[in-house]
Design a protein around this motif. Structure first.
Motif, PDB file in Angstrom:
ATOM      1  N   PRO A 310       0.829  -1.204   0.000  1.00 28.35           N
ATOM      2  CA  PRO A 310       0.000   0.000   0.000  1.00 28.35           C
ATOM      3  C   PRO A 310       0.867   1.259   0.000  1.00 28.35           C
ATOM      4  CG  PRO A 310       0.000  -1.023   2.166  1.00 28.35           C
ATOM      5  CD  PRO A 310       0.674  -1.981   1.235  1.00 28.35           C
ATOM      6  N   SER A 311       0.425   2.258  -0.702  1.00 25.61           N
ATOM      7  CA  SER A 311       1.194   3.501  -0.795  1.00 25.61           C
ATOM      8  C   SER A 311       1.164   4.245   0.539  1.00 25.61           C
ATOM      9  CB  SER A 311       0.609   4.402  -1.880  1.00 25.61           C
ATOM     10  OG  SER A 311      -0.680   4.870  -1.477  1.00 25.61           O
ATOM     11  N   GLU A 312       2.011   5.245   0.653  1.00 24.02           N
ATOM     12  CA  GLU A 312       2.026   6.063   1.867  1.00 24.02           C
ATOM     13  C   GLU A 312       0.674   6.747   2.077  1.00 24.02           C
ATOM     14  OE1 GLU A 312       4.144  10.165   3.395  1.00 24.02           O
ATOM     15  OE2 GLU A 312       5.367   8.735   2.274  1.00 24.02           O
ATOM     16  N   ASP A 313       0.099   7.291   1.018  1.00 23.10           N
ATOM     17  CA  ASP A 313      -1.192   7.973   1.158  1.00 23.10           C
ATOM     18  C   ASP A 313      -2.296   6.996   1.555  1.00 23.10           C
ATOM     19  OD1 ASP A 313      -0.154  10.446   0.574  1.00 23.10           O
ATOM     20  OD2 ASP A 313      -0.723  10.418  -1.545  1.00 23.10           O
ATOM     21  N   GLU A 314      -2.256   5.779   1.009  1.00 26.93           N
ATOM     22  CA  GLU A 314      -3.258   4.778   1.359  1.00 26.93           C
ATOM     23  C   GLU A 314      -3.142   4.389   2.829  1.00 26.93           C
ATOM     24  OE1 GLU A 314      -4.735   0.361  -0.202  1.00 26.93           O
ATOM     25  OE2 GLU A 314      -3.099   1.404  -1.220  1.00 26.93           O
ATOM     26  N   ALA A 362       8.659  -9.655  11.665  1.00 22.77           N
ATOM     27  CA  ALA A 362       8.378  -8.445  12.433  1.00 22.77           C
ATOM     28  C   ALA A 362       9.465  -7.390  12.233  1.00 22.77           C
ATOM     29  CB  ALA A 362       8.178  -8.811  13.905  1.00 22.77           C
ATOM     30  N   ILE A 363      10.022  -6.853  13.317  1.00 22.81           N
ATOM     31  CA  ILE A 363      10.993  -5.763  13.202  1.00 22.81           C
ATOM     32  C   ILE A 363      12.254  -6.231  12.488  1.00 22.81           C
ATOM     33  CG2 ILE A 363      12.225  -6.100  15.388  1.00 22.81           C
ATOM     34  CD1 ILE A 363      11.034  -2.723  13.895  1.00 22.81           C
ATOM     35  N   ARG A 364      12.584  -7.497  12.590  1.00 18.80           N
ATOM     36  CA  ARG A 364      13.781  -8.026  11.931  1.00 18.80           C
ATOM     37  C   ARG A 364      13.655  -7.870  10.418  1.00 18.80           C
ATOM     38  NH1 ARG A 364      13.906 -13.747  15.397  1.00 18.80           N
ATOM     39  NH2 ARG A 364      14.046 -12.758  17.461  1.00 18.80           N
ATOM     40  N   LEU A 365      12.474  -8.191   9.905  1.00 11.58           N
ATOM     41  CA  LEU A 365      12.240  -8.063   8.474  1.00 11.58           C
ATOM     42  C   LEU A 365      12.248  -6.593   8.060  1.00 11.58           C
ATOM     43  CD1 LEU A 365       9.772 -10.056   6.337  1.00 11.58           C
ATOM     44  CD2 LEU A 365       9.565  -7.579   6.333  1.00 11.58           C
ATOM     45  N   CYS A 366      11.606  -5.742   8.865  1.00  9.22           N
ATOM     46  CA  CYS A 366      11.512  -4.316   8.510  1.00  9.22           C
ATOM     47  C   CYS A 366      12.869  -3.622   8.511  1.00  9.22           C
ATOM     48  CB  CYS A 366      10.558  -3.604   9.469  1.00  9.22           C
ATOM     49  SG  CYS A 366       8.829  -4.054   9.225  1.00  9.22           S
ATOM     50  N   LEU A 376      10.200   2.795   5.987  1.00  9.14           N
ATOM     51  CA  LEU A 376      10.161   4.265   6.023  1.00  9.14           C
ATOM     52  C   LEU A 376       8.811   4.790   5.538  1.00  9.14           C
ATOM     53  CD1 LEU A 376      13.745   5.160   4.761  1.00  9.14           C
ATOM     54  CD2 LEU A 376      12.732   5.932   6.922  1.00  9.14           C
ATOM     55  N   THR A 377       8.260   4.146   4.520  1.00 11.73           N
ATOM     56  CA  THR A 377       6.946   4.563   4.016  1.00 11.73           C
ATOM     57  C   THR A 377       5.890   4.429   5.105  1.00 11.73           C
ATOM     58  OG1 THR A 377       7.502   3.914   1.758  1.00 11.73           O
ATOM     59  CG2 THR A 377       5.158   4.062   2.294  1.00 11.73           C
ATOM     60  N   ALA A 412      13.610   8.737  12.897  1.00 12.89           N
ATOM     61  CA  ALA A 412      14.161  10.093  12.787  1.00 12.89           C
ATOM     62  C   ALA A 412      14.335  10.480  11.315  1.00 12.89           C
ATOM     63  CB  ALA A 412      15.493  10.174  13.526  1.00 12.89           C
ATOM     64  N   GLU A 413      14.731   9.522  10.502  1.00 13.45           N
ATOM     65  CA  GLU A 413      14.885   9.779   9.072  1.00 13.45           C
ATOM     66  C   GLU A 413      13.532  10.094   8.430  1.00 13.45           C
ATOM     67  OE1 GLU A 413      16.427   7.302   5.133  1.00 13.45           O
ATOM     68  OE2 GLU A 413      17.268   6.803   7.107  1.00 13.45           O
ATOM     69  N   ALA A 414      12.508   9.358   8.843  1.00  9.79           N
ATOM     70  CA  ALA A 414      11.162   9.606   8.314  1.00  9.79           C
ATOM     71  C   ALA A 414      10.667  10.996   8.709  1.00  9.79           C
ATOM     72  CB  ALA A 414      10.198   8.533   8.822  1.00  9.79           C
ATOM     73  N   LYS A 415      10.960  11.403   9.936  1.00  8.15           N
ATOM     74  CA  LYS A 415      10.574  12.749  10.378  1.00  8.15           C
ATOM     75  C   LYS A 415      11.273  13.812   9.543  1.00  8.15           C
ATOM     76  CE  LYS A 415       9.554  11.695  15.261  1.00  8.15           C
ATOM     77  NZ  LYS A 415       9.949  11.972  16.669  1.00  8.15           N
TER      78      LYS A 415
END
Length: 577
Positions: A310-314, A362-366, A376-377, A412-415
């Motif tokens: 799914p896109s960021e907007d979705e 989970a977080i390992r995959l991300c 990040l999206t 922090a990068e996403a922010k």
């Protein structure tokens, strides 16, 4: 009047007319193929398997969206059958080697495997025959073009009768349409029994012969407490059971008076009751059941049943909708993508693992290099949604400080990316982690310094602590949330968090269990997140407890030797109040 005795699978009383399920079957007659027909026949079979898998994925996602985790896990098992070379692979091999049609090969292989399971001296394996029967019937229905449609709308609630209720059918049962059911086969650990309990539908299983003796339209009584089915009982017996049914309904209705109340103990200590959701529509249940927020938004279901991410907007639209539906004042804890284990996403091309619950999930995959853009999206979408209410972000399955720090670096990068784009977000949004792994519980004092809150995911914490796969009913006896080892880890986590001034919630099934709530309250749990149906009973229970007394009880049970001892001790203590 005829009386049938079986196994009480789900408590309650049901009265109504019988609906005998039609047998779903396909023609398994063997047909020899010419050499040039074999490959097209194998392709046809594989196409039907794909269609069946699509159906099952939809059932899995629907179950998960309605917080029916048990059913979702069952359908994960069915999907694994459709990928099993010992099953599907054997069917295609037989078609190839014997030049026979798909229906015949499917029927033969299924029957052989069911014979193997049925001969085993193991109830769990015997009851897995229902999985094979359900999966093969679905493929066979597609092969024959007959479909698997069973009417699920009736003029009045019915009592379903059958040889067995396939998991794919029981997942669709609604109490408004199905008052109860009884089947010839199965035990307390059969899928039909598990699903009946999760839906609160009275059920009796293992009633040998009932499907061939009851007719549609017969009047039945299901006594889910004693495991009894009464066929065409006299009026006086019906009246007796209607009184019992009414008394049970009145008892359940008493919870309604707690809908508008805060969750406060008898000595004035306030805690928070939240719900677990899987989509924005589920958030409407916050006001419906009087919950005080969303303790877990499982975002992975937004990513499933599709061929691309799914896109960021979705994602932003979905998260915003959940926040607005729950009410801007209520906290909404959004968990980042938690896939792997029993949840797969095809377009991520997840590698097959011999032990996926201990694998790349989970977080390992991300945090994997190939998935950072996807992560990040999602982080940007959650941040954007945070401006609309009390949003909190939570990472799943954190095991080390290094994982937490790596996730926060990406946050922090996403922010920074959003600031560069001029997008708004709440820079003070709380960030927490799930405690699901014993390693995280044991370093909770270190983790607490770098988070705003903990949420204890007991479904996984129990399976990892007890080394017992929660999807495997052969080791179901080890799924013990009240085991002293589990409670001691929970105690450790809560004390570590409170020592740093941080709050602790719980979003596993244990949070809504009446035997666990007094202990958790005594250990100092701040937030309990559960299925919507459990909220009002939990609030009533908590309202009658004194936190000071529960704190004493909690310390006492930590010294006991078994989950059974703890369960009995808690029940005796509450009964003595």
């Amino acid at each position: 009047m005829n009386e049938w005795k079986g196994i009480a699978a789900s408590t309650g009383y049901a009265l109504g007319k019988a609906y005998v399920l039609p047998e779903i079957s396909y023609d398994p007659s063997k047909r020899q193929l010419n050499a040039d027909e074999v490959e097209p026949e194998i392709r046809r079979f594989n196409e039907m398997v794909s269609l069946a898998a699509g159906d099952i994925r939809k059932l899995q996602e629907s179950a998960a969206a309605e917080n029916r985790d048990v059913q979702a896990a069952i359908f994960a098992t069915h999907l694994s059958l459709l990928r099993d070379p010992e099953y599907i692979g054997e069917v295609t091999q037989r078609m190839q080697e014997e030049a026979i049609n798909a229906e015949a090969a499917l029927s033969e292989v299924t029957a052989e495997l069911m014979d193997v399971f049925a001969a085993m001296d193991n109830d769990y394996l015997k009851e897995r025959c229902s999985d094979l029967r359900d999966v093969s019937a679905r493929i066979g229905a597609y092969l024959s073009g007959n479909g698997m449609a069973v009417p699920m709308e009736f003029p009045e609630p019915v009592i379903m009768i059958g040889m067995d209720l396939a998991p794919s059918l029981t997942a669709k049962l609604q109490p408004s349409q199905v008052a109860g059911f009884a089947v010839d086969i199965g035990g307390k650990t059969s899928h039909s029994a598990i699903i009946a309990r999760s839906l609160g539908i009275p059920a009796v299983v293992g009633v040998v012969g009932i499907s061939s003796c009851v007719q549609t339209g017969d009047f039945l009584i299901v006594d889910g407490h004693q495991g009894i089915i009464l066929v065409n009982p006299p009026d006086e017996v019906q009246d007796t059971y209607r009184v019992l049914q009414l008394a049970e309904t009145v008892r359940l209705a008493q919870y309604d008076r707690f809908r508008e109340l805060s969750t406060v103990t008898a000595d004035g200590h306030r805690v928070q009751l939240a719900i677990n959701i899987a989509n924005p529509q589920d958030a409407l249940a916050v006001s419906k059941v009087g919950a005080e927020g969303i303790g877990l938004y499982r975002t992975e279901f937004l990513f499933m049943d599709r061929d691309r991410m799914p896109s960021e907007d979705e994602q932003y639209a979905a998260y915003k909708a959940a926040v607005l539906a729950s009410g801007a004042e209520h906290p909404v804890i959004i968990r980042t993508l938690d896939v792997g284990g029993d949840k797969e996403i095809a377009y991520l091309q997840q590698a097959k693992e011999s032990n996926p619950f201990l694998g790349y999930r989970a977080i390992r995959l991300c945090l994997g290099e190939e998935n950072k853009a996807m992560f990040l999206t999602q982080l940007r979408a959650i941040l954007r949604a945070s401006q609309h209410g009390n949003v909190k972000l939570m990472y799943p399955m954190i095991t080390t400080l290094q994982e937490l720090r790596a996730a926060n670096r990406l946050l922090a990068e996403a922010k920074a990316e959003l600031r560069a784009q001029g997008e708004s977000y709440n820079d003070q949004m709380e960030v927490g982690i799930m405690i699901e792994v014993p390693a995280a519980a044991l370093i909770a004092d270190q983790l607490a310094k770098e988070v705003d809150f903990f949420s204890i995911g007991t479904n996984d914490l129990v399976q990892y602590t007890m080394a017992a796969d929660r999807m495997n009913e052969q080791v179901a006896y080890l799924t013990q949330p009240l085991h002293p080892a589990v409670l001691r880890l929970i105690d450790l986590v809560i004390r570590a968090a409170h020592g740093q001034g941080k709050w602790v919630g719980m979003c596993g099934e244990m949070a809504g269990h009446p035997d666990a709530i007094p202990v958790l309250l005594g250990l100092g749990l701040d937030e309990f997140s559960m299925s919507p149906a459990a909220v009002l009973p939990a609030r009533e229970l908590i309202a009658g407890l004194k936190r000071e007394a529960m704190a004493k009880l909690a310390q006492e049970v930590l010294q006991l030797e078994s989950a059974e001892d703890i369960e009995n001790y808690v029940r005796a203590a509450l009964h003595a109040r």
